[in-house]
Design a protein around this motif. Structure first.
Motif, PDB file in Angstrom:
ATOM      1  N   ARG A 128       0.846  -1.200   0.000  1.00 19.53           N
ATOM      2  CA  ARG A 128       0.000   0.000   0.000  1.00 19.53           C
ATOM      3  C   ARG A 128       0.881   1.250   0.000  1.00 19.53           C
ATOM      4  O   ARG A 128       1.959   1.266   0.585  1.00 19.53           O
ATOM      5  N   THR A 129       0.400   2.261  -0.645  1.00 20.32           N
ATOM      6  CA  THR A 129       1.129   3.531  -0.615  1.00 20.32           C
ATOM      7  C   THR A 129       0.791   4.254   0.689  1.00 20.32           C
ATOM      8  O   THR A 129      -0.288   4.074   1.269  1.00 20.32           O
ATOM      9  N   ALA A 130       1.727   5.066   1.117  1.00 19.05           N
ATOM     10  CA  ALA A 130       1.563   5.722   2.411  1.00 19.05           C
ATOM     11  C   ALA A 130       2.209   7.091   2.378  1.00 19.05           C
ATOM     12  O   ALA A 130       3.176   7.329   1.648  1.00 19.05           O
ATOM     13  N   ASN A 131       1.671   7.946   3.183  1.00 16.92           N
ATOM     14  CA  ASN A 131       2.168   9.305   3.314  1.00 16.92           C
ATOM     15  C   ASN A 131       2.515   9.520   4.777  1.00 16.92           C
ATOM     16  O   ASN A 131       1.636   9.545   5.637  1.00 16.92           O
ATOM     17  N   LEU A 132       3.795   9.637   5.042  1.00 16.29           N
ATOM     18  CA  LEU A 132       4.255   9.781   6.417  1.00 16.29           C
ATOM     19  C   LEU A 132       4.602  11.238   6.687  1.00 16.29           C
ATOM     20  O   LEU A 132       5.431  11.832   5.974  1.00 16.29           O
ATOM     21  N   ALA A 133       3.963  11.813   7.686  1.00 24.80           N
ATOM     22  CA  ALA A 133       4.279  13.175   8.121  1.00 24.80           C
ATOM     23  C   ALA A 133       4.848  13.113   9.531  1.00 24.80           C
ATOM     24  O   ALA A 133       4.309  12.402  10.390  1.00 24.80           O
ATOM     25  N   VAL A 134       5.922  13.824   9.737  1.00 26.63           N
ATOM     26  CA  VAL A 134       6.576  13.821  11.050  1.00 26.63           C
ATOM     27  C   VAL A 134       6.821  15.265  11.466  1.00 26.63           C
ATOM     28  O   VAL A 134       7.376  16.056  10.681  1.00 26.63           O
ATOM     29  N   ARG A 135       6.400  15.565  12.660  1.00 32.89           N
ATOM     30  CA  ARG A 135       6.708  16.870  13.240  1.00 32.89           C
ATOM     31  C   ARG A 135       7.625  16.646  14.431  1.00 32.89           C
ATOM     32  O   ARG A 135       7.334  15.811  15.299  1.00 32.89           O
ATOM     33  N   ILE A 136       8.732  17.349  14.446  1.00 35.07           N
ATOM     34  CA  ILE A 136       9.691  17.229  15.558  1.00 35.07           C
ATOM     35  C   ILE A 136       9.834  18.612  16.179  1.00 35.07           C
ATOM     36  O   ILE A 136      10.027  19.602  15.467  1.00 35.07           O
ATOM     37  N   GLU A 137       9.758  18.635  17.486  1.00 36.89           N
ATOM     38  CA  GLU A 137       9.781  19.963  18.121  1.00 36.89           C
ATOM     39  C   GLU A 137      10.389  19.883  19.505  1.00 36.89           C
ATOM     40  O   GLU A 137      10.385  18.831  20.154  1.00 36.89           O
ATOM     41  N   ASP A 138      10.929  21.003  19.907  1.00 41.68           N
ATOM     42  CA  ASP A 138      11.256  21.185  21.313  1.00 41.68           C
ATOM     43  C   ASP A 138      10.493  22.410  21.800  1.00 41.68           C
ATOM     44  O   ASP A 138       9.490  22.785  21.186  1.00 41.68           O
ATOM     45  N   ALA A 139      10.937  23.018  22.834  1.00 41.83           N
ATOM     46  CA  ALA A 139      10.151  24.108  23.412  1.00 41.83           C
ATOM     47  C   ALA A 139      10.065  25.317  22.501  1.00 41.83           C
ATOM     48  O   ALA A 139       9.092  26.078  22.553  1.00 41.83           O
ATOM     49  N   THR A 140      11.054  25.488  21.630  1.00 40.50           N
ATOM     50  CA  THR A 140      11.089  26.728  20.850  1.00 40.50           C
ATOM     51  C   THR A 140      11.138  26.516  19.345  1.00 40.50           C
ATOM     52  O   THR A 140      10.921  27.448  18.588  1.00 40.50           O
ATOM     53  N   ARG A 141      11.456  25.309  18.932  1.00 37.95           N
ATOM     54  CA  ARG A 141      11.655  25.083  17.498  1.00 37.95           C
ATOM     55  C   ARG A 141      10.824  23.894  17.023  1.00 37.95           C
ATOM     56  O   ARG A 141      10.495  23.005  17.802  1.00 37.95           O
TER      57      ARG A 141
END
Lengths: 175, 797
Positions: free
Chosen positions: A131-144
């Motif tokens: 199956r095709t897939a769309n992976l979204a990742v958000r990486i964050e710390d307190a300010t960025r």
């Protein structure tokens, strides 16, 4: 899913500090006061180091410890001194439910993260394979914060499963 | 036996003239509205115990440790209506009715008095000064004495009661750890006390006040009932989940192992013990009716290769539900509540032999049945602890009436994601493939039991040991578990044990090593019905093709299907409410409820742990001179306890780490080595692979790559896993076994260096690592008195 459907640049450009963007995207989970920075997804091995995903990335389905099914990816960023963050992940899978997950305490070394793990708790490997897939990742710390997406296909190229201490490969079971 | 009156006054801590009513204040919970997973929770009363007085049922409403209630409620048994709510002390648990019906005594754990309630006027007519944590009580048959357990003091306090219901303290008897339930024989000559955390039962001669026997169960005694001359004790399995003949000797037979064939969570069974009080011995021990073959790792009685002969005799497999909780005698029979499976079962007892015969079992209409009593007209009154109701059942199990005794004003239970997690925590068995396993089995009242277990996440599974941890104070002590690798989002490997994928056809990789057909769920292949369950020859790895194969435990084809089916049945919904458990779209930030599959349930359980500290308020006085001296030692640069144990949790955590210490640390005591020097504390590589936070020495970091390639275990005598800091807050109420593998029996052993003068005969000091003392804080320089001061301070945290 064609790679053009998921353009990293388009997503990044929607973020504060990356120029442009639609209003709807500016309403994203990225908190307004966080500084956006670019990052990318890929694989990492000791031999080859970080290899960014190209068009139609192969997202390897792993049957891991205790039979948990997962995809592991790495993130890379040029953001200086970004050492630890929290990852929020979403994977839209063709014809299946969207998976969501979080991973706290993701550490970066030389700009490359440790493994980001997306767990498939709903179904079995062959259900997802191909199956095709769309992976979204958000990486964050307190300010960025960074947000990255990749399109690809869920594959199972490793013939072995890794549910216990030693891999189980075709021909091993039942013998 | 202790001296009566003087000691009683010492226990009470005051004289009658200076007594003032006081109630303990709950610990603050740092989990607040600032956290996106926090949501307002409905008030609940958590009804617990029931006593029948005349035509009324009296039910205690203790509330929770975080939000205690202070009420008992009277229910008219004819009309099935609540007729009164009576204010008493804080956190009322036990209720004892005087045999003549002239008085009801309520035991308020968080208040320093017992409430005497007039059953006619429905009023608290007197407050009897006592210590905090008076928990349960029983009157003698003549009503002249009242015996009361005290959880704080590990004792039973005896009161004389005259004809005018005046109470005079007589003395106390020391019993085991955290006594809860108490029962008296019909002839009044014997009192039995269930030491919930201590895993044993005290038998007391009422004439001499001697504890004449301490009957070890190796499992928590959850309740007690005398049936004639016999004592029936609802409990759990004695196993420690170790291999039968390897690992520590946890059954005390002088041989390694625990003597039971199953390992890990498959060994979690539900049991009833019948004790002969006159001999202080176990006469019968009955176990779950599904002990075999409902999980791929279960050992079959015919499986000689895996010590199937060590299973209990099959005629003892009669316990039909999970988490046997409370018992009440009824003629020659006994009724048992199963709090883990929402059931009640009756057993008949042979008066001559004490043998039990299983009778009818029925489902309760409310969740988490706890207290139980029999009415004069033969109905069975069952308290639904989580359901907030009292069920009145006819002897055939049919429902006569359900009465709202608690608080459902915030909605039917469960009404929030945290309540879903709570429900799962206490009524887990419906989500386990063998129907036997519950979280609460080891985390009684969210505390820990005094027992070490083998855990399945180790390199040396079945041989390693981890002390049971209290599921309390979770919000500011993350990451959780000794390995410090998990939080509320991801501790799914723990509950994975209850329903492993190997048991579900479409996920059974032994059946489909190359993957099940992609449409396996929609078009189940023939193998799903004509092939047996997987099998395991080592208790860990799933295999196929061996002769001892078992039927599948469920028709569900995937674990997802199994969980959603059970969620619909037990919880009444298949998705979270979304108030505390939700998914977040990484791009849009949009939140949405999640399916109550393994992942969703895990996260609901996590939110439950965050929403409730469950820490019992501490009755120890922090202002005593000894505690104050101990505090100075704790914070001194020589002992330096405070560096790794900073307030408020008294542990380094993700949120609290003022000194910037590593959350996971090198071992501070000698690792748990086997006879060959192999470190049994090591965790499996697979575990590390799905928990990147785990920190453990790689073989190649200590030995040559070539030697590690040849033998991955070559360096297992040198490798170490980093462990986190165990919170000291609430230690006063925890099981006495301490340190990660439970080797220390009490704080003195955990704090003292070997040979320390504070050690008592038979005690060992474990404050050393590989022969180097003071690795667990500098204590070798402390005198015995100073060490006691330090302990006294820690007990106030």
């Amino acid at each position: 899913m064609r790679p053009s459907e998921l353009l990293l640049g388009a997503v990044l450009s929607a973020l504060p500090g990356c120029g442009g963007g639609h209003a709807s995207q500016q309403d994203s989970a990225q908190e307004a006061d966080k500084v956006a920075f670019p990052c990318e997804l890929g694989t990492w091995t000791a031999a080859d180091g970080f290899v960014p995903f190209g068009d139609d990335a192969k997202l390897e389905l792993q049957m891991g410890f205790q039979g948990f099914l997962l995809v592991a990816v790495h993130a890379r960023t040029a953001e200086p001194a970004f050492s630890v963050g929290e990852a929020t992940m979403s994977m839209q899978i063709e014809g299946a439910d969207t998976l969501n997950g979080q991973q706290p305490g993701v550490s970066f070394q030389d700009g490359v993260s440790e493994e980001l793990l997306v767990f498939f708790t709903g179904n079995y490997l062959s259900y997802y394979e191909g199956r095709t897939a769309n992976l979204a990742v958000r990486i964050e710390d307190a300010t960025r914060s960074c947000l990255v997406q990749v399109a690809g296909t869920l594959v199972d190229e490793d013939p072995c499963i890794h549910t216990g201490a030693d891999p189980i490969c075709p021909g091993d079971t039942g013998s | 036996m202790t001296s009566p009156l003087a000691l009683l006054l010492a226990l009470v801590g005051c004289t009658a003239s200076d007594w003032e009513p006081r109630s303990l204040t709950p610990y603050p919970n740092p989990f607040t509205a600032d956290d996106p997973q926090w949501s307002p929770q409905p008030h609940r009363s958590k009804p617990q115990e029931v006593a029948i007085v005349g035509g009324e049922a009296w039910v205690s409403l203790p509330g929770t440790a975080d939000n205690p209630d202070d009420t008992v409620v009277a229910v008219d048994l004819d009309s099935g209506k609540v007729v009164d709510r009576v204010g008493v002390g804080s956190n009322p648990t036990g209720i004892a009715a005087r045999p003549d019906g002239g008085a009801i005594v309520v035991f308020n754990r968080f208040s320093n008095w017992m409430s005497v309630v007039d059953p006619n006027s429905h009023a608290e007519i007197e407050r009897i000064p006592t210590d905090f944590y008076a928990t349960e009580g029983v009157f003698s048959p003549d009503g002249a004495t009242l015996w009361v357990t005290n959880r704080w003091l590990d004792s039973v306090v005896i009161w004389q009661v005259d004809d005018r219901n005046r109470f005079t303290g007589l003395g106390s008897v020391r019993v085991g750890v955290n006594p809860r339930d108490i029962a008296m024989s019909p002839d009044g000559r014997t009192v039995a006390v269930a030491n919930l955390t201590g895993l044993d039962v005290s038998i007391i001669d009422t004439a001499t006040w001697d504890e004449v026997a301490r009957v070890g169960l190796r499992s928590p005694p959850n309740g007690l009932a005398f049936v004639g001359d016999w004592l029936v004790v609802p409990t759990l399995s004695a196993s420690s989940h170790h291999q039968p003949f390897a690992g520590p000797d946890t059954d005390g037979d002088g041989q390694p192992g625990d003597g039971t064939p199953n390992i890990n969570f498959q060994d979690m069974q539900n049991e009833l013990v019948v004790i002969d009080p006159s001999r202080g011995e176990i006469a019968w021990r009955y176990t779950s009716d599904s002990i075999c073959c409902r999980d791929f790792r279960d050992v079959d009685p015919a499986d000689a290769a895996r010590h199937g002969d060590l299973l209990p005799p099959q005629d003892t497999w009669i316990v039909g539900g999970a988490m046997p909780e409370q018992a009440v005698a009824d003629g020659d029979g006994v009724w048992i509540t199963y709090s883990g499976s929402d059931q009640v079962q009756r057993f008949e007892l042979d008066p001559d032999s004490g043998a039990l015969t299983a009778g009818r079992i029925f489902d309760t209409v409310g969740h988490n049945p706890h207290g139980i009593a029999v009415t004069d007209d033969g109905r069975v009154a069952v308290v639904h602890h989580l359901g907030e109701t009292l069920g009145l059942y006819r002897a055939d199990g049919s429902l006569d009436a359900e009465v709202e005794v608690g608080d459902l004003s915030g909605g039917a239970y469960p009404a929030t994601d945290a309540e879903i997690g709570e429900l799962y925590n206490f009524v887990t068995s419906r989500f386990s493939v063998d129907g036997d396993q519950t979280c609460a089995a080891c985390h009684r009242e969210q505390d820990n039991i005094n027992k070490v277990f083998a855990m399945p996440l180790a390199v040396y599974a079945g041989k390693n040991s981890r002390m049971t941890m209290a599921a309390r104070g979770a919000a500011d002590s993350r990451p959780w578990f000794f390995e410090g690798a998990m939080d509320q989002t991801n501790f799914r490997p723990v509950i994975n044990e209850f329903a492993r994928i190997e048991n579900f056809c479409c996920e059974d990789y032994t059946l489909f090593p190359n993957g099940a057909p992609a449409d396996c769920v929609d078009n189940p292949p023939a193998e799903c019905t004509d092939q047996p369950n997987a099998y395991s020859s080592d208790g860990v790895t799933a295999e196929r093709g061996l002769p001892l194969a078992h039927p599948r435990p469920t028709t569900a084809l995937t674990r997802e299907q199994f969980y959603l089916e059970r969620a619909a049945e037990v919880i009444g919904r298949t998705t979270s409410f979304g108030d505390g458990v939700f998914s977040e779209d990484a791009i849009t930030g949009q939140l949405a409820p999640v399916p109550l599959n393994l992942d969703g349930i895990t996260r609901a359980l996590g939110v439950f742990l965050l929403q409730n500290t469950a820490l019992l308020p501490n009755p120890n006085d922090p202002a005593t001179s000894s505690a104050l001296r101990g505090k100075a030692i704790f914070e001194s640069t020589t002992a330096n306890c405070v560096s790794c144990h900073p307030s408020p949790a008294f542990a380094v955590s993700t949120d609290i780490n003022r000194a910037g210490l590593p959350v996971r640390m090198e071992p501070v005591v000698t690792p748990d080595y086997d006879d060959d020097g192999v470190n049994l504390d090591l965790v499996a590589a697979g575990f590390i692979s799905i928990f990147p936070l785990v920190e453990q020495d790689a073989c190649s970091s200590l030995c040559s790559v070539d030697s590690c390639d040849e033998d991955a275990a070559v360096c297992d005598d040198l490798r170490n896993v980093r462990l986190n800091v165990t919170p000291l807050r609430g230690l006063w109420d925890r099981a006495p076994r301490l340190l990660h593998d439970g080797r220390a029996n009490g704080l003195r052993e955990a704090l003292c260096t070997p040979g320390h003068p504070a050690l008592q005969p038979g005690e060992r000091g474990f404050n050393e690592r590989d022969g180097v003392p003071d690795t667990h804080g500098g204590t070798s320089q402390l005198s015995a008195a100073e060490l006691e001061d330090l302990i006294n301070y820690v007990m106030t945290l």
